[in-house]
Scaffold this motif. Structure first.
Motif, mmCIF file in Angstrom:
data_model
loop_
_atom_site.group_PDB
_atom_site.id
_atom_site.type_symbol
_atom_site.label_atom_id
_atom_site.label_comp_id
_atom_site.label_asym_id
_atom_site.label_seq_id
_atom_site.Cartn_x
_atom_site.Cartn_y
_atom_site.Cartn_z
ATOM 1 N N CYS A 57 0.832 -1.211 0.000
ATOM 2 C CA CYS A 57 0.000 0.000 0.000
ATOM 3 C C CYS A 57 0.866 1.261 0.000
ATOM 4 N N LYS A 58 1.973 1.235 0.748
ATOM 5 C CA LYS A 58 2.848 2.413 0.803
ATOM 6 C C LYS A 58 3.483 2.676 -0.558
ATOM 7 N N GLN A 59 3.892 1.618 -1.206
ATOM 8 C CA GLN A 59 4.480 1.770 -2.541
ATOM 9 C C GLN A 59 3.469 2.389 -3.501
ATOM 10 N N ARG A 60 2.225 1.901 -3.450
ATOM 11 C CA ARG A 60 1.167 2.427 -4.321
ATOM 12 C C ARG A 60 0.873 3.889 -3.981
ATOM 13 N N GLN A 61 0.842 4.205 -2.687
ATOM 14 C CA GLN A 61 0.541 5.553 -2.236
ATOM 15 C C GLN A 61 1.609 6.531 -2.724
ATOM 16 N N HIS A 62 2.853 6.119 -2.558
ATOM 17 C CA HIS A 62 4.022 6.859 -2.996
ATOM 18 C C HIS A 62 3.870 7.247 -4.463
ATOM 19 N N LYS A 63 3.497 6.267 -5.261
ATOM 20 C CA LYS A 63 3.367 6.445 -6.696
ATOM 21 C C LYS A 63 2.261 7.457 -7.007
ATOM 22 N N THR A 64 1.110 7.349 -6.329
ATOM 23 C CA THR A 64 -0.027 8.251 -6.584
ATOM 24 C C THR A 64 0.332 9.689 -6.257
ATOM 25 N N VAL A 65 0.974 9.885 -5.084
ATOM 26 C CA VAL A 65 1.314 11.238 -4.647
ATOM 27 C C VAL A 65 2.271 11.884 -5.652
ATOM 28 N N GLU A 66 3.274 11.154 -6.067
ATOM 29 C CA GLU A 66 4.254 11.707 -7.007
ATOM 30 C C GLU A 66 3.599 12.144 -8.297
ATOM 31 N N ASN A 67 2.665 11.326 -8.761
ATOM 32 C CA ASN A 67 1.994 11.661 -10.016
ATOM 33 C C ASN A 67 1.184 12.942 -9.894
ATOM 34 N N GLU A 68 0.585 13.154 -8.726
ATOM 35 C CA GLU A 68 -0.213 14.359 -8.520
ATOM 36 C C GLU A 68 0.670 15.607 -8.555
ATOM 37 N N ASN A 69 1.903 15.495 -8.058
ATOM 38 C CA ASN A 69 2.784 16.653 -7.992
ATOM 39 C C ASN A 69 3.468 16.995 -9.313
ATOM 40 N N ASP A 70 3.377 16.074 -10.245
ATOM 41 C CA ASP A 70 4.059 16.301 -11.522
ATOM 42 C C ASP A 70 3.367 17.360 -12.362
ATOM 43 N N ASP A 71 4.153 18.176 -13.034
ATOM 44 C CA ASP A 71 3.555 18.955 -14.122
ATOM 45 C C ASP A 71 3.862 18.196 -15.408
ATOM 46 N N ASN A 72 3.328 18.675 -16.510
ATOM 47 C CA ASN A 72 3.440 17.899 -17.738
ATOM 48 C C ASN A 72 4.846 17.863 -18.317
ATOM 49 N N LYS A 73 5.656 18.904 -17.944
ATOM 50 C CA LYS A 73 6.988 19.004 -18.545
ATOM 51 C C LYS A 73 7.868 17.833 -18.119
ATOM 52 N N GLY A 74 8.382 17.162 -19.105
ATOM 53 C CA GLY A 74 9.292 16.063 -18.798
ATOM 54 C C GLY A 74 8.612 14.909 -18.085
ATOM 55 N N ARG A 76 6.780 12.532 -19.327
ATOM 56 C CA ARG A 76 6.914 11.247 -20.019
ATOM 57 C C ARG A 76 8.160 10.502 -19.585
ATOM 58 N N LYS A 77 9.284 11.224 -19.617
ATOM 59 C CA LYS A 77 10.541 10.580 -19.284
ATOM 60 C C LYS A 77 10.510 10.111 -17.841
ATOM 61 N N LYS A 78 9.976 10.983 -16.992
ATOM 62 C CA LYS A 78 9.912 10.651 -15.582
ATOM 63 C C LYS A 78 9.056 9.404 -15.362
ATOM 64 N N GLU A 79 7.944 9.380 -16.099
ATOM 65 C CA GLU A 79 7.044 8.223 -15.964
ATOM 66 C C GLU A 79 7.743 6.939 -16.365
ATOM 67 N N ARG A 80 8.559 7.069 -17.406
ATOM 68 C CA ARG A 80 9.254 5.886 -17.866
ATOM 69 C C ARG A 80 10.242 5.401 -16.803
ATOM 70 N N ASP A 81 10.969 6.357 -16.247
ATOM 71 C CA ASP A 81 11.908 5.993 -15.176
ATOM 72 C C ASP A 81 11.166 5.368 -14.011
ATOM 73 N N GLU A 82 10.019 5.980 -13.680
ATOM 74 C CA GLU A 82 9.229 5.466 -12.562
ATOM 75 C C GLU A 82 8.740 4.063 -12.835
ATOM 76 N N ASP A 83 8.279 3.850 -14.088
ATOM 77 C CA ASP A 83 7.807 2.517 -14.458
ATOM 78 C C ASP A 83 8.900 1.484 -14.218
ATOM 79 N N ASP A 84 10.142 1.870 -14.598
ATOM 80 C CA ASP A 84 11.263 0.958 -14.376
ATOM 81 C C ASP A 84 11.447 0.687 -12.892
ATOM 82 N N ASP A 85 11.351 1.779 -12.088
ATOM 83 C CA ASP A 85 11.505 1.626 -10.640
ATOM 84 C C ASP A 85 10.441 0.700 -10.077
#
Lengths: 167, 259
Positions: A57-74, A76-85
């Protein structure tokens, strides 16, 4: 300050957890909404398994919060890195469970009881992948299952499912 | 000897949850693991949606026999669809094994007899069962175009193991100002696996090609230059492919193909 809840495992261990993390469980969310969670929330889950549930649950929560804080710039790349993580984290999580199948099955049942559909589906797929492509004898060895068919029964059942054994 | 069976053994609730994530094949194989796995994983509860998704018409048959399981329905459906998709077997004979013999005679006398191995003929480049036999036309004389011809096409299995008459018919050539052609065809018998009602619809086809003749001279004679033979389907007026032609012929040529 985040709202904290105390979860009590079936073997009486207390886990202090943020509301946002634990509300992923529909079962617990309902308990909180119903006001049944004034003190400790008692769960029919062992401490060993509950620790794993919270890890997920913490891992999932972590992921949700980060996505909310993202702006659109960059993003995609960040998402890809995150997906790898996430992949890496999930692989490690899976490997630990594969090594301890009792926890795996217990966790699978807990995810069903706590109504965590993402975890349930993840674990079912994990077990399904372990079973897929194996012959009955290999499955028996993997899960330490006794073949309790008589030779005649086994022959009949294998014949009934004969189509599945053909290439 | 008793085993400590509680270790690692998935409880039945786990099996029921995981079953939804198994493909039909794995589900069927896993049913054979033990009695409890069989009870859980062969149940209609799991197989009804699978059967309904893959073979909806078969799933409906459950009402005709409530005793039949959805797993059984899926199994027969799977086998049936596999059979339907199964390509026909590779022919047991090849063109190397066949000798084509063509005999043309007029009312009075033999005119032309050729026999050649099928693999030495000019095969149709489209892979259909049609072959050109070049005739050494110098060797054969002129033929009266009005004359009634008797045509025979015979296929011989190498070593005289078998023989099959593709065509034995008579007819006249059709004349047009520019060209002279002879088309002959004869319906072929159905292979023995089905009655002729079911499986006929193919004909042996033979075409004679002539050297060009000078119409102006009013010469009513010509020389045969080429003989083309093939097997034609009368459903779509196409030549059958080589393998289908060979499969057809092996019915009549191989001693053991019609027990």
């Amino acid at each position: 300050m985040a709202i904290m809840y105390a979860l009590k495992s079936s073997d009486n261990e207390i886990f202090e957890v943020e509301q946002k993390v634990i509300e992923q469980s529909e079962t617990i969310k309902k308990m909180i909404e119903d006001g049944a969670a004034t003190g400790e929330i008692p769960l029919q889950v062992s401490s060993k398994t509950l620790a794993k549930v919270l890890e997920w649950c913490k891992q999932r929560q972590h992921k949700t919060v980060e996505n909310e804080n993202d702006d659109n710039k960059g993003k995609r790349k960040k998402e890809r890195d995150e997906d790898d993580d996430i992949k890496e984290w999930e692989n490690k999580f899976s490997d630990e469970l594969k090594a301890d199948k009792d926890v795996l099955f217990d966790l699978l049942l807990a995810s069903n009881y706590l109504d965590l559909p993402a975890l349930l589906s993840f674990l079912c797929q994990l077990v399904a992948d372990m079973v897929a492509g194996k012959m009955p004898e290999e499955i028996r060895r993997m899960f330490n299952i006794e073949n309790d068919f008589t030779p005649e029964e086994e022959k009949a059942i294998t014949a009934e499912h004969g189509w599945a054994f053909q290439p | 000897m008793s085993r400590v069976s509680s270790v690692n053994l998935p409880p039945w609730e786990v099996l029921n949850l995981v079953a939804h994530h198994l493909d039909p094949k794995t589900l069927a194989i896993a049913s054979c693991v033990s009695k409890s796995w069989f009870v859980s994983l062969s149940s209609d509860y799991h197989w009804q949606p699978i059967c309904a998704a893959h073979y909806p018409r078969l799933a409906n048959l459950k009402v005709t026999d409530p005793a039949v399981t959805y797993h059984r329905l899926f199994a027969v459906g799977h086998t049936a669809s596999k059979r339907r998709l199964k390509p026909p077997p590779t022919p047991c004979i090849s063109l190397d094994d066949l000798l084509f013999a063509v005999d043309i005679r007029t009312k009075d006398a033999p005119y032309l007899t050729v026999a050649k191995l099928a693999n030495e003929l000019y095969a149709d480049p489209n892979g259909v069962f049609r072959f050109d036999i070049d005739v050494n036309h110098e060797r054969f004389g002129l033929i009266e175009l009005q004359e009634e011809l008797k045509i025979t096409w015979t296929v011989v299995l190498r070593g005289w193991e078998g023989v099959f008459t593709m065509m034995g018919c008579g007819g006249r050539l059709s004349l047009s100002p520019a060209t002279t052609e002879g088309w002959f065809s004869q319906e072929l018998p159905s292979p023995r696996c089905c009655s002729s009602e079911v499986a006929n619809g193919i004909v042996a086809d033979l075409k004679l090609g002539f050297c060009s003749r000078r119409e102006s001279t009013g010469d009513q004679r010509a020389r045969i230059k080429k003989v083309s033979v093939g097997i034609l389907s009368i459903f779509n007026w196409r030549y059958v492919n080589v393998d289908d032609g060979l499969r057809y012929l092996q019915h009549f040529l191989l001693p053991n193909s019609n027990p």
